[in-house]
Design an enzyme around this catalytic site. Structure first.
Site, mmCIF file in Angstrom:
data_model
loop_
_atom_site.group_PDB
_atom_site.id
_atom_site.type_symbol
_atom_site.label_atom_id
_atom_site.label_comp_id
_atom_site.label_asym_id
_atom_site.label_seq_id
_atom_site.Cartn_x
_atom_site.Cartn_y
_atom_site.Cartn_z
ATOM 1 N N LYS A 1 43.613 -50.309 -97.209
ATOM 2 C CA LYS A 1 44.814 -49.587 -97.625
ATOM 3 C C LYS A 1 45.962 -49.802 -96.383
ATOM 4 O O LYS A 1 45.504 -49.646 -95.279
ATOM 5 C CB LYS A 1 44.556 -48.385 -98.021
ATOM 6 C CG LYS A 1 45.611 -47.577 -98.250
ATOM 7 C CD LYS A 1 45.582 -46.259 -99.059
ATOM 8 C CE LYS A 1 44.837 -45.104 -98.451
ATOM 9 N NZ LYS A 1 44.762 -44.339 -99.486
ATOM 10 N N ASP B 1 37.041 -40.219 -85.328
ATOM 11 C CA ASP B 1 38.357 -40.805 -85.470
ATOM 12 C C ASP B 1 38.121 -42.315 -85.170
ATOM 13 O O ASP B 1 37.556 -42.958 -84.427
ATOM 14 C CB ASP B 1 39.050 -40.178 -84.247
ATOM 15 C CG ASP B 1 40.729 -40.824 -84.268
ATOM 16 O OD1 ASP B 1 40.740 -42.069 -84.846
ATOM 17 O OD2 ASP B 1 41.537 -40.059 -83.983
ATOM 18 N N GLY C 1 34.009 -39.237 -100.227
ATOM 19 C CA GLY C 1 32.754 -39.926 -100.620
ATOM 20 C C GLY C 1 32.878 -40.801 -101.817
ATOM 21 O O GLY C 1 31.549 -41.201 -102.106
HETATM 22 C C1 LIG Z 1 42.075 -41.186 -99.335
HETATM 23 S S1 LIG Z 1 41.114 -40.519 -98.384
HETATM 24 C C2 LIG Z 1 39.785 -41.637 -98.597
HETATM 25 C C3 LIG Z 1 39.064 -41.397 -100.069
HETATM 26 C C4 LIG Z 1 37.801 -42.014 -100.069
HETATM 27 N N1 LIG Z 1 38.044 -43.466 -100.152
HETATM 28 C C5 LIG Z 1 36.905 -41.555 -101.095
HETATM 29 O O1 LIG Z 1 37.098 -42.182 -102.219
HETATM 30 O O2 LIG Z 1 36.392 -40.574 -101.183
HETATM 31 C C6 LIG Z 1 41.456 -40.822 -96.549
HETATM 32 C C7 LIG Z 1 40.650 -40.454 -95.681
HETATM 33 O O3 LIG Z 1 41.146 -41.117 -94.257
HETATM 34 C C8 LIG Z 1 40.426 -40.146 -93.379
HETATM 35 N N2 LIG Z 1 41.202 -40.512 -92.175
HETATM 36 C C9 LIG Z 1 42.675 -40.232 -91.736
HETATM 37 N N3 LIG Z 1 42.670 -40.589 -90.304
HETATM 38 C C10 LIG Z 1 41.428 -40.865 -89.866
HETATM 39 C C11 LIG Z 1 41.198 -41.447 -88.579
HETATM 40 N N4 LIG Z 1 41.887 -41.308 -87.807
HETATM 41 N N5 LIG Z 1 39.760 -41.673 -88.466
HETATM 42 C C12 LIG Z 1 38.951 -41.582 -89.508
HETATM 43 N N6 LIG Z 1 39.238 -41.072 -90.719
HETATM 44 C C13 LIG Z 1 40.648 -40.852 -90.876
HETATM 45 C C14 LIG Z 1 40.937 -38.851 -93.867
HETATM 46 O O4 LIG Z 1 40.176 -37.764 -93.495
HETATM 47 C C15 LIG Z 1 40.613 -38.956 -95.420
HETATM 48 O O5 LIG Z 1 39.288 -38.323 -95.663
#
Ligand SMILES: C[S@@+](CC[C@H](N)C(=O)[O-])C[C@H]1O[C@@H](n2cnc3c(N)ncnc32)[C@H](O)[C@@H]1O
Length: 194
Positions: A150, A88, A50
Site C-alpha cells: 500500500k 516498528d 489480522g
Molecule cells: C490498515 S491497517 C492493516 C490492516 C491489516 N492488513 C488487516 O487486514 O488486518 C494498518 C496497520 O499498519 C500498522 N502500522 C502503522 N505504522 C507502523 C509501523 N511503523 N510499524 C509497524 N506497523 C505499523 C498499524 O498499526 C495498523 O495496524
C-alpha cells in the site's frame, strides 16, 4: 465507494469471521493477479488486526508460512502456520525473518501511518513505509517473488513505481474497489523479482 458499500464490506467481514474489511482489498488483488499459492512463505507488514493473515494462512496452507509484523498486537487468533513480530517496521532487518525462513515468495504491506491531516507529511511517511517494504522484498524474496504494498498517492509515488518496474518483471499500480473512493491509497504490485 459509497458509505453504504463500505458498511456492506464491514458486515460481510463480520459475517465471514474476518478481523477487518481490509481483507476484501487483498482478496480482489489475489483474484485478479493470483498472487497466493499453496506452500508459499509470505511476510505481512502492518498486519493488525489480522484479516490479511487469516486469508493468507488459509491460502498458503499447512506447508506455507505467514510472518506478520505490526506495532500493535494481533486482535484475532491465527493458525499454526503463522508467526508474529511486534515491532516498528522501520526497526526491521532482513535477518529478523531468517529464523523463520531463508527466503520468501511474497512480501505484503498494508502498513499505513496514523494520518495527521497534513497531506504531504502523511504521503511522505507512507512512501517511506512502502520503500521499506520494497527494500525488504529485494533482500528476502526468492528470484521470481512478488511484492504488494500500500502507498498513499502523492510526491514520491512515481519514483517508487519506477523502482518497482526496474526490480520486477511486471510492475503495476492497483486501486481496489473496496478502497474508499476518496482515499489516496493505492497498491503497488511487483511480480517476478529479477
Ligand atoms: C490498515 S491497517 C492493516 C490492516 C491489516 N492488513 C488487516 O487486514 O488486518 C494498518 C496497520 O499498519 C500498522 N502500522 C502503522 N505504522 C507502523 C509501523 N511503523 N510499524 C509497524 N506497523 C505499523 C498499524 O498499526 C495498523 O495496524
Amino acid at each position: 465507494m459509497t458509505r453504504s458499500n463500505l458498511d456492506n464490506y464491514y458486515h460481510k467481514a463480520k459475517k465471514e469471521g474476518y478481523a477487518a474489511r481490509s481483507i476484501y482489498k487483498l482478496e480482489e488483488i489475489d483474484r485478479r493477479y493470483h498472487i497466493l499459492k499453496s506452500g508459499m512463505k509470505v511476510v505481512d507488514l502492518g498486519c493488525h488486526p489480522g484479516s490479511w493473515m487469516q486469508y493468507v494462512s488459509r491460502k498458503v496452507g499447512p506447508k506455507g508460512l505467514v510472518v506478520g509484523v505490526d506495532i500493535q498486537p494481533l486482535a484475532v487468533a491465527q493458525s499454526a502456520n503463522t508467526r508474529f513480530i511486534q515491532t516498528d517496521l522501520f526497526n526491521l532487518k532482513a535477518d529478523d525473518f531468517r529464523k523463520y525462513a531463508e527466503s520468501f515468495d511474497l512480501i505484503l504491506s498494508d502498513a499505513a501511518p496514523r494520518t495527521t491531516g497534513v497531506h504531504h507529511a502523511d504521503v511522505d511517511k507512507s512512501v517511506a513505509m512502502a520503500e521499506k517494504a520494497f527494500d525488504l522484498a529485494r533482500e528476502l524474496l526468492k528470484p521470481g517473488g512478488g511484492l504488494v504494498t500500500k502507498v498513499f498517492f502523492g510526491a514520491g509515488t512515481d519514483d517508487l513505481i519506477k523502482k518497482v518496474k526496474i526490480a520486477f518483471k511486471l510492475g503495476k499500480a492497483h486501486k481496489p474497489s473496496a478502497s474508499k473512493s476518496k482515499s489516496k491509497e493505492i497498491y503497488l504490485l511487483g511480480m517476478g523479482l529479477k
